[in-house]
Design a protein around this motif. Structure first.
Motif, PDB file in Angstrom:
ATOM      1  N   GLN A 143      35.327  38.808  28.812  1.00  0.00           N
ATOM      2  CA  GLN A 143      36.653  38.278  28.448  1.00  0.00           C
ATOM      3  C   GLN A 143      36.544  37.617  27.066  1.00  0.00           C
ATOM      4  OE1 GLN A 143      38.287  35.779  31.530  1.00  0.00           O
ATOM      5  NE2 GLN A 143      38.094  37.385  33.079  1.00  0.00           N
TER       6      GLN A 143
ATOM      7  N   LEU B 249      36.170  35.176  23.983  1.00  0.00           N
ATOM      8  CA  LEU B 249      35.475  33.889  23.942  1.00  0.00           C
ATOM      9  C   LEU B 249      36.273  32.854  23.154  1.00  0.00           C
ATOM     10  CD1 LEU B 249      31.770  34.986  23.232  1.00  0.00           C
ATOM     11  CD2 LEU B 249      32.848  34.443  25.437  1.00  0.00           C
TER      12      LEU B 249
ATOM     13  N   ARG C 273      44.228  28.860  30.327  1.00  0.00           N
ATOM     14  CA  ARG C 273      43.690  29.888  31.225  1.00  0.00           C
ATOM     15  C   ARG C 273      44.669  30.254  32.350  1.00  0.00           C
ATOM     16  NH1 ARG C 273      39.985  31.910  34.599  1.00  0.00           N
ATOM     17  NH2 ARG C 273      39.245  33.837  33.633  1.00  0.00           N
TER      18      ARG C 273
ATOM     19  N   ASP D 168      43.280  35.394  30.119  1.00  0.00           N
ATOM     20  CA  ASP D 168      41.874  35.475  30.533  1.00  0.00           C
ATOM     21  C   ASP D 168      40.996  35.113  29.340  1.00  0.00           C
ATOM     22  OD1 ASP D 168      42.335  36.256  33.095  1.00  0.00           O
ATOM     23  OD2 ASP D 168      42.320  38.404  32.619  1.00  0.00           O
TER      24      ASP D 168
ATOM     25  N   THR E  96      36.834  33.074  28.315  1.00  0.00           N
ATOM     26  CA  THR E  96      35.691  32.236  28.691  1.00  0.00           C
ATOM     27  C   THR E  96      35.537  31.165  27.614  1.00  0.00           C
ATOM     28  OG1 THR E  96      34.578  34.131  29.688  1.00  0.00           O
ATOM     29  CG2 THR E  96      33.199  32.217  29.153  1.00  0.00           C
TER      30      THR E  96
ATOM     31  N   GLU F  44      32.647  28.702  36.410  1.00  0.00           N
ATOM     32  CA  GLU F  44      32.387  30.111  36.114  1.00  0.00           C
ATOM     33  C   GLU F  44      32.818  30.505  34.701  1.00  0.00           C
ATOM     34  OE1 GLU F  44      34.410  32.916  38.496  1.00  0.00           O
ATOM     35  OE2 GLU F  44      33.367  34.591  37.527  1.00  0.00           O
ATOM     36  N   ARG F  45      33.975  30.034  34.258  1.00  0.00           N
ATOM     37  CA  ARG F  45      34.480  30.434  32.939  1.00  0.00           C
ATOM     38  C   ARG F  45      34.351  29.335  31.898  1.00  0.00           C
ATOM     39  NH1 ARG F  45      34.198  35.608  31.871  1.00  0.00           N
ATOM     40  NH2 ARG F  45      34.364  36.648  33.866  1.00  0.00           N
TER      41      ARG F  45
END
Ligand code: UDP
Length: 404
Positions: free
Chosen positions: A225, A227, A251, A255, A257, A284-285
């Motif tokens: 995804q 950055l 977010r 989508d 990170t 996670e992200r």
């Protein structure tokens, strides 16, 4: 050491910049340097790595030596209790409150005296960076110009602390600040020089896609995804919590990170605690890394869909120029040196709150054309105003102004 070349290693040369600044500018700078050839210049700061001052000195001192101006760099030695005090002073110069007790003052002045006793300075120009080594000047019989180069945002210094420091500052022959907005009411002449970046350093040189992939995968950074990246010392003025809050809002619509990379400078004992707080938010992200890896900084600035520098105070913000050089869109806090680098919606984006940051992350991630046009303008801004040769020329002009 022989100039420029030794055992196959070579010093950087002003001529290397010709591709970016043109031959006329190269010749002009070399002409100015020639007049100062053989001068012996010394810089003194308080950390060898971590933070913009060290980054600047590592490049500028070598480029100056490449022209024949013998330019040294010494680092103040101090234990963590000393740097705890000087970090509080740094924060207070940027508007925090401080309880500057007699005990703290004694530790500060004693450690600087001990360093002075070991330094043996007899240079043609002495350049002292930031408040940590500021009182050094008290311990030398001054035979040459001394310059205090203060890199912090001085718009709202704590008045009592500034009164105390002013006594030292006024012993200097010149003060160099990043912006006119930081000027103080002092008798010493003040000059304004903005920092700059080295396009050939590990942080800024060109990287292949494979090299970028390698660095990102080395740290397990997911690239499935877009950055969103902020690279900064773990420091409250860089507002890492605000970055995380803005990312979480964004977010909900896009989508992405978030990658927060930081390091901890040896003169900044607060960093570890702030890193540990930020780590609590990792998920996670949201990737949080504390590491000194200039190639990773480079790779992230190149691969990022958007770079944040959501500072609340920022003397200059080298990370902004570094990312702009790579054609990244930077969303920066509307403060200090960031607003001198970014012109809103022309070569980047300025924000004043968490909510604005979130909205702008969404906007940039959804608009490829916007990313490309801001990124192109960003690189041009840095080429024009923020390369190391411009910084060196500013220093040559200042040094020349002291010559009889
Ligand atoms: N930097 C780095 N690794 C990190 C964070 C920062 O190498 O994890 C470098 C960054 O690339 C820049 C400097 O440290 O060259 C930070 O300078 P800046 O002026 O942005 O901020 P400062 O730390 O001096 O407040």
């Amino acid at each position: 050491m022989e100039r420029n070349e030794t055992n196959g290693f070579s010093l950087p040369r002003v001529e290397d910049y010709e591709q970016f600044i043109g031959s006329e500018t190269v010749e002009r700078i070399l002409g100015k340097a020639e007049k100062l050839r053989d001068l012996h210049v010394i810089n003194i700061n308080s950390t060898y790595y971590g933070g913009g001052v060290a980054e600047l000195l590592s490049s500028l001192t070598l480029l100056m030596n490449g022209t024949g101006i013998r330019t040294g760099w010494r680092v103040l030695q101090g234990r963590p209790d000393f740097f705890n005090i000087t970090k509080r002073m740094h924060n207070a110069l940027q508007s925090d409150e401080i309880n500057f007790s007699d005990l703290k003052r004694d530790i500060y002045e004693d450690v600087v005296f001990e360093n002075a006793a070991r330094m043996h300075l007899d240079h043609d120009i002495v350049i002292v960076h930031d408040p940590q080594p500021l009182p050094l000047i008290r311990h030398f019989r001054k035979k040459s110009p001394w310059v205090w180069r203060c890199h912090v945002d001085l718009t709202r210094p704590d008045p009592a602390l500034w009164e105390y420091l002013r006594e030292f500052v006024e012993d200097y022959d010149a003060v160099v600040l990043s912006l006119p907005e930081y000027a103080q009411n002092i008798t010493t002449p003040q000059r304004f020089i903005m920092p700059a970046i080295n396009p050939f350093s590990t942080t800024n040189k060109d990287l292949s896609e494979e090299e970028i992939d390698e660095r990102l995968s080395h740290y397990g950074i997911p690239t499935d995804q877009p950055l969103v990246v902020q690279i900064s010392r773990f420091d409250k003025w860089k507002d890492p919590q605000g970055v995380i809050d803005a990312f979480r809002i964004a977010r909900q619509e896009v989508d992405a990170t978030l990658v927060l990379v930081g390091n901890v400078a040896t003169d900044d004992p607060e960093g570890q605690g702030i890193f540990e707080d930020v780590c609590q938010c990792a998920e996670e992200r949201i990737v949080v890394l504390s590491v000194q890896d200039s190639a990773l900084v480079n790779a992230l600035q190149r691969r990022a869909a958007v770079v944040l520098q959501k500072s609340l105070r920022e003397g200059f913000g080298l990370t902004v120029a570094e990312a702009m050089w790579k054609g990244a869109v930077v969303i920066g806090g509307n403060v200090g040196g960031i607003k001198k680098q970014i012109e809103h919606d022309v070569n980047g984006i300025l924000v004043n709150s968490v909510e604005e940051t979130a909205q702008q992350i969404i906007r940039v991630l959804q608009d490829r054309e916007l990313r490309e046009s801001l990124g192109r303008a960003a690189r041009e801004t840095v080429r024009d105003r923020f390369l190391m040769t411009r910084l060196m020329e500013d220093w040559l002009d200042l040094i020349a102004s002291f010559e009889p």
